[in-house]
Motif scaffolding. Structure first.
Motif, PDB file in Angstrom:
ATOM      1  N   VAL A   1       1.580   7.688   9.198  1.00 11.76           N
ATOM      2  CA  VAL A   1       2.507   7.778   7.961  1.00 11.76           C
ATOM      3  C   VAL A   1       1.694   8.130   6.604  1.00 11.76           C
ATOM      4  CG1 VAL A   1       4.085   6.190   9.058  1.00 11.76           C
ATOM      5  CG2 VAL A   1       2.373   5.201   7.659  1.00 11.76           C
ATOM      6  N   LEU A   2       0.485   8.712   6.971  1.00 10.43           N
ATOM      7  CA  LEU A   2      -0.120   8.932   5.627  1.00 10.43           C
ATOM      8  C   LEU A   2       0.535   9.892   4.624  1.00 10.43           C
ATOM      9  CD1 LEU A   2      -2.944   9.303   4.210  1.00 10.43           C
ATOM     10  CD2 LEU A   2      -3.502  11.237   5.642  1.00 10.43           C
TER      11      LEU A   2
ATOM     12  N   ILE B   1      -4.102  -0.800  12.390  1.00  4.44           N
ATOM     13  CA  ILE B   1      -4.189   0.499  11.772  1.00  4.44           C
ATOM     14  C   ILE B   1      -4.437   0.427  10.397  1.00  4.44           C
ATOM     15  CG2 ILE B   1      -3.122   2.918  11.373  1.00  4.44           C
ATOM     16  CD1 ILE B   1      -2.051   2.380  14.254  1.00  4.44           C
ATOM     17  N   CYS B   2      -3.502  -0.133   9.571  1.00  2.00           N
ATOM     18  CA  CYS B   2      -3.676  -0.249   8.172  1.00  2.00           C
ATOM     19  C   CYS B   2      -4.331  -1.703   7.926  1.00  2.00           C
ATOM     20  CB  CYS B   2      -2.205  -0.184   7.543  1.00  2.00           C
ATOM     21  SG  CYS B   2      -2.194  -0.166   5.685  1.00  2.00           S
TER      22      CYS B   2
ATOM     23  N   PHE C   1       0.793  -3.061  13.412  1.00  2.00           N
ATOM     24  CA  PHE C   1       0.393  -1.904  12.689  1.00  2.00           C
ATOM     25  C   PHE C   1      -0.737  -2.193  11.454  1.00  2.00           C
ATOM     26  CE2 PHE C   1       0.931   0.908   8.779  1.00  2.00           C
ATOM     27  CZ  PHE C   1       0.517   2.267   9.362  1.00  2.00           C
TER      28      PHE C   1
ATOM     29  N   CYS D   1       2.604   7.819   2.330  1.00  2.58           N
ATOM     30  CA  CYS D   1       1.995   6.656   1.796  1.00  2.58           C
ATOM     31  C   CYS D   1       1.193   6.802   0.559  1.00  2.58           C
ATOM     32  CB  CYS D   1       1.109   5.852   2.760  1.00  2.58           C
ATOM     33  SG  CYS D   1      -0.036   4.578   2.217  1.00  2.58           S
TER      34      CYS D   1
ATOM     35  N   CYS E   1      -3.834   7.934  10.327  1.00  2.00           N
ATOM     36  CA  CYS E   1      -2.774   7.292  10.234  1.00  2.00           C
ATOM     37  C   CYS E   1      -1.322   8.310  10.316  1.00  2.00           C
ATOM     38  CB  CYS E   1      -2.405   6.360   9.203  1.00  2.00           C
ATOM     39  SG  CYS E   1      -0.975   5.553   8.355  1.00  2.00           S
TER      40      CYS E   1
ATOM     41  N   PRO F   1      -8.809   0.730   6.032  1.00  2.72           N
ATOM     42  CA  PRO F   1      -7.633   1.174   6.925  1.00  2.72           C
ATOM     43  C   PRO F   1      -7.748   2.445   7.527  1.00  2.72           C
ATOM     44  CG  PRO F   1      -7.056   1.162   4.556  1.00  2.72           C
ATOM     45  CD  PRO F   1      -8.358   0.524   4.774  1.00  2.72           C
ATOM     46  N   LYS F   2      -7.190   2.751   8.748  1.00  6.17           N
ATOM     47  CA  LYS F   2      -7.562   4.075   9.363  1.00  6.17           C
ATOM     48  C   LYS F   2      -6.638   5.250   8.774  1.00  6.17           C
ATOM     49  CE  LYS F   2      -8.755   1.689  13.475  1.00  6.17           C
ATOM     50  NZ  LYS F   2      -8.322   1.129  14.917  1.00  6.17           N
ATOM     51  N   CYS F   3      -6.766   5.425   7.514  1.00  5.29           N
ATOM     52  CA  CYS F   3      -5.788   6.484   7.081  1.00  5.29           C
ATOM     53  C   CYS F   3      -6.018   7.881   7.483  1.00  5.29           C
ATOM     54  CB  CYS F   3      -6.166   6.631   5.408  1.00  5.29           C
ATOM     55  SG  CYS F   3      -6.004   4.961   4.515  1.00  5.29           S
TER      56      CYS F   3
ATOM     57  N   VAL G   1      -6.054   1.321  -1.934  1.00  2.97           N
ATOM     58  CA  VAL G   1      -7.245   1.842  -1.093  1.00  2.97           C
ATOM     59  C   VAL G   1      -8.418   2.565  -1.644  1.00  2.97           C
ATOM     60  CG1 VAL G   1      -7.716   2.970   1.095  1.00  2.97           C
ATOM     61  CG2 VAL G   1      -5.358   1.664   0.691  1.00  2.97           C
TER      62      VAL G   1
ATOM     63  N   ARG H   1       0.711  -1.194  -0.053  1.00  3.09           N
ATOM     64  CA  ARG H   1       0.016   0.004  -0.042  1.00  3.09           C
ATOM     65  C   ARG H   1       0.892   1.231  -0.147  1.00  3.09           C
ATOM     66  NH1 ARG H   1      -4.755  -1.548   4.218  1.00  3.09           N
ATOM     67  NH2 ARG H   1      -6.223  -2.628   2.725  1.00  3.09           N
ATOM     68  N   TRP H   2       1.907   1.060   0.683  1.00  2.00           N
ATOM     69  CA  TRP H   2       2.769   2.391   0.832  1.00  2.00           C
ATOM     70  C   TRP H   2       3.351   2.742  -0.643  1.00  2.00           C
ATOM     71  CZ3 TRP H   2       6.836   0.655   5.234  1.00  2.00           C
ATOM     72  CH2 TRP H   2       6.040   0.895   6.412  1.00  2.00           C
TER      73      TRP H   2
ATOM     74  N   GLN I   1      -1.235   4.968  -0.694  1.00  2.00           N
ATOM     75  CA  GLN I   1      -2.377   4.159  -0.531  1.00  2.00           C
ATOM     76  C   GLN I   1      -2.858   3.243  -1.716  1.00  2.00           C
ATOM     77  OE1 GLN I   1      -4.054   8.288   0.596  1.00  2.00           O
ATOM     78  NE2 GLN I   1      -5.047   6.954   2.051  1.00  2.00           N
TER      79      GLN I   1
HETATM   80  S1  SF4 Z   1      -2.187   5.921   5.090  1.00  2.00           S
HETATM   81 FE1  SF4 Z   1      -1.391   4.043   4.058  1.00  2.00          FE
HETATM   82  S2  SF4 Z   1      -0.163   3.161   5.796  1.00  2.00           S
HETATM   83 FE2  SF4 Z   1      -1.671   4.558   6.649  1.00  2.00          FE
HETATM   84  S3  SF4 Z   1      -3.405   3.291   7.045  1.00  2.00           S
HETATM   85 FE3  SF4 Z   1      -3.668   4.262   4.899  1.00  2.00          FE
HETATM   86  S4  SF4 Z   1      -3.034   2.937   3.605  1.00  2.00           S
HETATM   87 FE4  SF4 Z   1      -2.139   2.089   5.490  1.00  2.00          FE
END
Ligand code: SF4
Length: 220
Positions: free
Chosen positions: A207-208, A194-195, A190, A211, A205, A200-202, A216, A155-156, A213
């Protein structure tokens, strides 16, 4: 991959973010003193297709009765499967464990070798468990890619790989060896909390900003 991608900073932020959540099962068991290669490998086998919430109590129940190859071999397959109740495929896992215990005694004087090739030669021991056990128990730099790690790094936009095995190879090529064990320790919780696979809890997050995504479509 985003131009500001900074793995060290991301792992530090993830470390803070996952603090409220339980540790990945094998790290939790190591903290409780189950640090031998055999114990770590056995608990990883227990964890296959099994939630950490189950892996930890099942491992503790088994280790109270048997925590060495010699002690495991004293158990019948039926008794061992009973002790593994709650974990998925207990009968199959019982046979795998008995095989590992027998190999440890017959070929390695009762001590499993800290050697990836020798561990994965044993029936039922895949690269994920061998690497995780070597990383936690033997301090050997090893990346272990489970479904959470696989999902997160793809995803990153850091890795583009269709399967965990390919993600493992790609991570080994890209991540400095000093960070290998942190990949497992941090990205498993994580990914779990979270991810997450779905939604996912973007929006919260840590590290948004780094990322892409990838894939997603909906998130929290
Ligand atoms: S921003 Fe990226 S790492 Fe963070 S939850 Fe969303 S997809 Fe996952």
């Amino acid at each position: 991959m985003k131009s500001n991608f900074d793995l060290t900073l991301m792992l530090a932020r993830i470390e803070d973010a996952i603090r409220p959540f339980p540790k990945a099962a094998m790290f939790e068991l190591a903290e409780r003193g189950y640090t031998s290669l055999f114990e770590q490998l056995i608990s990883c086998i227990i964890s296959i297709r099994t939630f950490d919430e189950t892996t930890i109590p099942v491992s503790l129940r088994l280790f109270e009765i048997a925590r060495t190859p010699q002690e495991i071999l004293k158990l019948s397959p039926e008794r061992l499967s009973e002790l593994l109740f709650g974990s998925s495929y207990p009968e199959q896992k019982a046979y795998t464990m008995l095989g590992i215990a027998r190999t440890a005694i017959e070929q390695y004087n009762g001590e499993l070798p800290a050697d990836f090739d020798k561990l994965t030669e044993m029936k039922g021991v895949g690269p994920k468990c061998a690497n995780l056990a070597l990383g936690v128990a033997a301090g050997q730099a090893a990346i272990s890619v489970d479904i959470h790690v696989h999902r997160v790094v793809n995803r990153w936009g850091f890795i583009q790989a269709s399967q965990p095995e390919k993600t493992l190879k790609a991570l080994e090529a890209k991540v400095p060896v000093e960070q290998w064990i942190d990949i497992n320790r941090l990205l498993m919780p994580f990914g779990k909390h979270i991810c997450t696979g779905n939604l996912p809890k973007c929006s919260t997050c840590p590290v948004l900003e780094f990322c892409e995504q990838v894939g997603v479509t909906k998130h929290r």
